[in-house]
Design a protein around this motif. Structure first.
Motif, PDB file in Angstrom:
ATOM      1  N   LYS A  34       0.841  -1.203   0.000  1.00  0.00           N
ATOM      2  CA  LYS A  34       0.000   0.000   0.000  1.00  0.00           C
ATOM      3  C   LYS A  34       0.878   1.256   0.000  1.00  0.00           C
ATOM      4  O   LYS A  34       1.876   1.322   0.707  1.00  0.00           O
ATOM      5  CB  LYS A  34      -0.916  -0.021   1.233  1.00  0.00           C
ATOM      6  N   ASN A  35       0.494   2.221  -0.827  1.00  0.00           N
ATOM      7  CA  ASN A  35       1.193   3.508  -0.961  1.00  0.00           C
ATOM      8  C   ASN A  35       2.613   3.382  -1.502  1.00  0.00           C
ATOM      9  O   ASN A  35       3.457   4.231  -1.229  1.00  0.00           O
ATOM     10  CB  ASN A  35       1.215   4.267   0.378  1.00  0.00           C
ATOM     11  N   SER A  36       2.873   2.351  -2.305  1.00  0.00           N
ATOM     12  CA  SER A  36       4.218   2.172  -2.854  1.00  0.00           C
ATOM     13  C   SER A  36       4.385   2.802  -4.229  1.00  0.00           C
ATOM     14  O   SER A  36       5.458   2.720  -4.815  1.00  0.00           O
ATOM     15  CB  SER A  36       4.568   0.684  -2.917  1.00  0.00           C
ATOM     16  N   GLY A  37       3.320   3.411  -4.776  1.00  0.00           N
ATOM     17  CA  GLY A  37       3.440   4.075  -6.074  1.00  0.00           C
ATOM     18  C   GLY A  37       2.913   3.273  -7.246  1.00  0.00           C
ATOM     19  O   GLY A  37       3.204   3.598  -8.403  1.00  0.00           O
ATOM     20  N   THR A  95      -0.182   2.885  -8.612  1.00  0.00           N
ATOM     21  CA  THR A  95      -1.083   3.568  -9.545  1.00  0.00           C
ATOM     22  C   THR A  95      -0.344   4.634 -10.340  1.00  0.00           C
ATOM     23  O   THR A  95      -0.544   4.759 -11.552  1.00  0.00           O
ATOM     24  CB  THR A  95      -2.287   4.164  -8.800  1.00  0.00           C
ATOM     25  N   THR A  96       0.520   5.386  -9.696  1.00  0.00           N
ATOM     26  CA  THR A  96       1.281   6.419 -10.404  1.00  0.00           C
ATOM     27  C   THR A  96       2.122   5.800 -11.508  1.00  0.00           C
ATOM     28  O   THR A  96       2.146   6.293 -12.643  1.00  0.00           O
ATOM     29  CB  THR A  96       2.165   7.207  -9.421  1.00  0.00           C
ATOM     30  N   ARG A 131       8.360   2.588  -2.155  1.00  0.00           N
ATOM     31  CA  ARG A 131       8.479   3.992  -1.756  1.00  0.00           C
ATOM     32  C   ARG A 131       8.794   4.055  -0.279  1.00  0.00           C
ATOM     33  O   ARG A 131       8.327   3.223   0.507  1.00  0.00           O
ATOM     34  CB  ARG A 131       7.171   4.752  -2.017  1.00  0.00           C
ATOM     35  N   GLU A 177       7.507   6.046   1.722  1.00  0.00           N
ATOM     36  CA  GLU A 177       6.256   6.333   2.436  1.00  0.00           C
ATOM     37  C   GLU A 177       5.289   5.155   2.455  1.00  0.00           C
ATOM     38  O   GLU A 177       4.189   5.274   2.989  1.00  0.00           O
ATOM     39  CB  GLU A 177       5.569   7.539   1.801  1.00  0.00           C
ATOM     40  N   ALA A 178       5.675   4.017   1.893  1.00  0.00           N
ATOM     41  CA  ALA A 178       4.782   2.855   1.837  1.00  0.00           C
ATOM     42  C   ALA A 178       4.528   2.313   3.238  1.00  0.00           C
ATOM     43  O   ALA A 178       5.330   2.490   4.157  1.00  0.00           O
ATOM     44  CB  ALA A 178       5.377   1.765   0.960  1.00  0.00           C
ATOM     45  N   ARG A 179       3.421   1.619   3.370  1.00  0.00           N
ATOM     46  CA  ARG A 179       3.048   1.030   4.662  1.00  0.00           C
ATOM     47  C   ARG A 179       4.052  -0.051   5.070  1.00  0.00           C
ATOM     48  O   ARG A 179       4.370  -0.198   6.232  1.00  0.00           O
ATOM     49  CB  ARG A 179       1.646   0.439   4.576  1.00  0.00           C
TER      50      ARG A 179
END
Length: 167
Positions: free
Chosen positions: A12-15, A17-18, A116, A118-120
């Motif tokens: 989660k939040n690893s980038g 989708t971007t 990333r 900031e990833a979980r």
């Protein structure tokens, strides 16, 4: 028959989708016909309360197609059915050159792992994930696969074209 498949997977939040959006834009710009499949872990809904198609599903329709002059969408309500396997979803796509699959970490298809700060979670995906490259916003030591900067979309697209046998 659908073309080649490359996955974008990570925590989660690893980038994911971007990178997926960037790759689709770059590969499409290069002339490839690209489709996507997105795996969501929550009760995502492309339809919402108040629309006619939502009312059709609520009334019990198994599938609802919304057709306009610009696009059409099919919503298949699973009800008591199991979630379909990735291969079943791939079989439903129209022919294309490449399918970019976001999520489906446990699938056997080749994947680019996103990382990333900031990833979980910061653990690498398990070896069974079939990771063929890593895209990260920080240095990755001792990687057994190519490593790209997370925002190096043209270079990652070059890698995907070569890995998928598109060029």
């Amino acid at each position: 028959m659908t073309g080649h498949v490359i996955g974008i997977a990570g925590w989660k939040n690893s980038g994911k989708t971007t990178l997926t959006v960037g790759l689709v834009a770059e590969l499409s710009r290069r002339g490839w016909r690209v489709s996507t499949i997105k795996r969501a872990h929550h009760d995502a809904d492309v339809d919402h309360e108040g629309t006619d198609t939502f009312r059709h599903r609520q009334a019990g329709a198994s599938e609802v197609i919304l057709a306009t002059g610009r696009r059409w969408a099919l919503v298949h309500e699973l009800r008591d059915e199991e979630e379909p396997a990735l291969d079943d979803l791939l079989a439903r796509l129209a022919p294309c050159d490449l399918v970019v699959v976001e999520g489906f970490k446990r699938g056997g298809h080749p994947k680019i792992e996103t990382r990333r700060r900031e990833a979980r979670d910061h653990e690498p995906l398990p070896a069974s994930a079939n990771v063929v490259a890593i895209a990260a916003d920080h240095p990755v030591a001792d990687a057994a696969v190519p490593v790209f900067a997370l925002d190096a979309v043209p270079a990652i697209a070059d890698f995907v074209e070569k890995a998928a046998g598109l060029r």
